[in-house]
Design a protein around this motif. Sequence first.
Motif, PDB file in Angstrom:
ATOM      1  N   MET A   1       0.831  -1.177   0.000  1.00  0.00           N
ATOM      2  CA  MET A   1       0.000   0.000   0.000  1.00  0.00           C
ATOM      3  C   MET A   1       0.872   1.236   0.000  1.00  0.00           C
ATOM      4  O   MET A   1       1.914   1.273   0.623  1.00  0.00           O
ATOM      5  CB  MET A   1      -0.898   0.015   1.230  1.00  0.00           C
ATOM      6  CG  MET A   1      -2.130  -0.805   1.086  1.00  0.00           C
ATOM      7  SD  MET A   1      -3.279  -0.357   2.379  1.00  0.00           S
ATOM      8  CE  MET A   1      -3.993  -1.934   2.666  1.00  0.00           C
ATOM      9  N   SER A   2       0.367   2.256  -0.661  1.00  0.00           N
ATOM     10  CA  SER A   2       1.104   3.501  -0.724  1.00  0.00           C
ATOM     11  C   SER A   2       0.813   4.346   0.499  1.00  0.00           C
ATOM     12  O   SER A   2      -0.247   4.266   1.097  1.00  0.00           O
ATOM     13  CB  SER A   2       0.675   4.289  -1.967  1.00  0.00           C
ATOM     14  OG  SER A   2       0.910   3.552  -3.115  1.00  0.00           O
ATOM     15  N   ASP A   3       1.778   5.154   0.865  1.00  0.00           N
ATOM     16  CA  ASP A   3       1.516   6.145   1.898  1.00  0.00           C
ATOM     17  C   ASP A   3       0.613   7.203   1.296  1.00  0.00           C
ATOM     18  O   ASP A   3       0.700   7.530   0.120  1.00  0.00           O
ATOM     19  CB  ASP A   3       2.823   6.796   2.359  1.00  0.00           C
ATOM     20  CG  ASP A   3       3.682   5.820   3.136  1.00  0.00           C
ATOM     21  OD1 ASP A   3       3.098   4.949   3.818  1.00  0.00           O
ATOM     22  OD2 ASP A   3       4.909   5.934   3.062  1.00  0.00           O
ATOM     23  N   VAL A   4      -0.259   7.724   2.125  1.00  0.00           N
ATOM     24  CA  VAL A   4      -1.183   8.746   1.666  1.00  0.00           C
ATOM     25  C   VAL A   4      -0.850  10.027   2.391  1.00  0.00           C
ATOM     26  O   VAL A   4      -0.780  10.058   3.615  1.00  0.00           O
ATOM     27  CB  VAL A   4      -2.646   8.323   1.941  1.00  0.00           C
ATOM     28  CG1 VAL A   4      -3.601   9.399   1.509  1.00  0.00           C
ATOM     29  CG2 VAL A   4      -2.960   7.017   1.225  1.00  0.00           C
ATOM     30  N   ASP A   5      -0.645  11.082   1.635  1.00  0.00           N
ATOM     31  CA  ASP A   5      -0.287  12.378   2.190  1.00  0.00           C
ATOM     32  C   ASP A   5      -1.424  13.347   1.913  1.00  0.00           C
ATOM     33  O   ASP A   5      -1.720  13.648   0.758  1.00  0.00           O
ATOM     34  CB  ASP A   5       1.012  12.873   1.533  1.00  0.00           C
ATOM     35  CG  ASP A   5       1.379  14.275   1.972  1.00  0.00           C
ATOM     36  OD1 ASP A   5       1.166  14.595   3.150  1.00  0.00           O
ATOM     37  OD2 ASP A   5       1.872  15.033   1.122  1.00  0.00           O
ATOM     38  N   THR A  12      -2.070  12.716  -2.048  1.00  0.00           N
ATOM     39  CA  THR A  12      -1.164  12.086  -2.999  1.00  0.00           C
ATOM     40  C   THR A  12      -0.829  10.695  -2.499  1.00  0.00           C
ATOM     41  O   THR A  12      -0.728  10.445  -1.306  1.00  0.00           O
ATOM     42  CB  THR A  12       0.141  12.894  -3.183  1.00  0.00           C
ATOM     43  OG1 THR A  12       0.767  13.047  -1.913  1.00  0.00           O
ATOM     44  CG2 THR A  12      -0.146  14.249  -3.797  1.00  0.00           C
ATOM     45  N   THR A  13      -0.711   9.791  -3.453  1.00  0.00           N
ATOM     46  CA  THR A  13      -0.268   8.434  -3.167  1.00  0.00           C
ATOM     47  C   THR A  13       1.107   8.322  -3.809  1.00  0.00           C
ATOM     48  O   THR A  13       1.693   9.329  -4.187  1.00  0.00           O
ATOM     49  CB  THR A  13      -1.249   7.409  -3.764  1.00  0.00           C
ATOM     50  OG1 THR A  13      -1.237   7.521  -5.186  1.00  0.00           O
ATOM     51  CG2 THR A  13      -2.665   7.613  -3.238  1.00  0.00           C
ATOM     52  N   GLY A  14       1.594   7.127  -3.980  1.00  0.00           N
ATOM     53  CA  GLY A  14       2.907   6.960  -4.599  1.00  0.00           C
ATOM     54  C   GLY A  14       3.028   7.602  -5.966  1.00  0.00           C
ATOM     55  O   GLY A  14       4.040   8.213  -6.286  1.00  0.00           O
ATOM     56  N   HIS A 113      -2.998   1.143 -10.844  1.00  0.00           N
ATOM     57  CA  HIS A 113      -3.630   2.383 -10.363  1.00  0.00           C
ATOM     58  C   HIS A 113      -4.915   2.107  -9.585  1.00  0.00           C
ATOM     59  O   HIS A 113      -5.199   2.802  -8.604  1.00  0.00           O
ATOM     60  CB  HIS A 113      -3.911   3.338 -11.522  1.00  0.00           C
ATOM     61  CG  HIS A 113      -2.681   3.892 -12.165  1.00  0.00           C
ATOM     62  ND1 HIS A 113      -1.685   4.520 -11.464  1.00  0.00           N
ATOM     63  CD2 HIS A 113      -2.285   3.905 -13.457  1.00  0.00           C
ATOM     64  CE1 HIS A 113      -0.727   4.906 -12.294  1.00  0.00           C
ATOM     65  NE2 HIS A 113      -1.068   4.530 -13.513  1.00  0.00           N
ATOM     66  N   GLU A 116      -3.956   1.259  -6.134  1.00  0.00           N
ATOM     67  CA  GLU A 116      -3.419   2.429  -5.432  1.00  0.00           C
ATOM     68  C   GLU A 116      -4.557   3.336  -4.955  1.00  0.00           C
ATOM     69  O   GLU A 116      -4.562   3.789  -3.801  1.00  0.00           O
ATOM     70  CB  GLU A 116      -2.479   3.188  -6.375  1.00  0.00           C
ATOM     71  CG  GLU A 116      -1.603   4.189  -5.693  1.00  0.00           C
ATOM     72  CD  GLU A 116      -0.489   4.696  -6.600  1.00  0.00           C
ATOM     73  OE1 GLU A 116      -0.135   5.875  -6.447  1.00  0.00           O
ATOM     74  OE2 GLU A 116       0.018   3.934  -7.450  1.00  0.00           O
ATOM     75  N   ALA A 120      -5.904   3.850  -0.865  1.00  0.00           N
ATOM     76  CA  ALA A 120      -6.120   5.162  -0.241  1.00  0.00           C
ATOM     77  C   ALA A 120      -7.558   5.302   0.248  1.00  0.00           C
ATOM     78  O   ALA A 120      -7.811   5.823   1.342  1.00  0.00           O
ATOM     79  CB  ALA A 120      -5.779   6.271  -1.239  1.00  0.00           C
ATOM     80  N   THR A 123      -8.161   3.100   3.408  1.00  0.00           N
ATOM     81  CA  THR A 123      -7.544   3.746   4.568  1.00  0.00           C
ATOM     82  C   THR A 123      -8.411   4.891   5.069  1.00  0.00           C
ATOM     83  O   THR A 123      -8.675   5.007   6.273  1.00  0.00           O
ATOM     84  CB  THR A 123      -6.131   4.250   4.212  1.00  0.00           C
ATOM     85  OG1 THR A 123      -5.321   3.125   3.861  1.00  0.00           O
ATOM     86  CG2 THR A 123      -5.491   5.011   5.358  1.00  0.00           C
TER      87      THR A 123
END
Length: 191
Positions: A1-5, A12-14, A113, A116, A120, A123
Amino acid sequence: MSDVDGSTDGITTGRLILREPTPADLPALFALYADPLVWGPDPLSRHHDTGQTARMIENWRAAWHRDGLGIWTAWRAEPDGDAFVGIGGCFVRYGVAWNLGFRLLPRFWGRGHAQEISAAAITAAHRLRPDLPLTAYVLEGNDRSRRAVERVGLELVWRGPDAGNPDASAVRLLYSDRPLSSELAHTLTER
């Protein structure tokens, strides 16, 4: 999983920028929903005019304001400007469950995608309302979407007729992140 900012312009994800849809997204969203490759597995979602798309955007925006989360537009940062990838996210369906969905332009299929965006969304949904099950609807035969929801950990919990579909032979699959009571499954599949 990508970090979510998180940011004021979306998250934004990866590789992606996920934003709440706005009326300015109308041309990109209409092109997505009018593309025969995109709506092929689910002809009920095809858009024939921009009015349909404008109403969809307003419904999505209402879900954002009601639930604190909804469908995002997904963009990929590129040197000559952000490239529209598609849509995805979660909204509360019938007040009883999160519903995960995604739809991508064909040129972005097979690149991860959908996973991804889904990661997000899952989460964010679990952060906002962990008490609600997270579900996804897939038409039987749409193997690309079926594999995508299975990759994010959802399991098949119901299979049956696709209520409201003019194709009487259409079969709807309901996936969930947890077991559902028969009453809840009925609520989610009979409309």
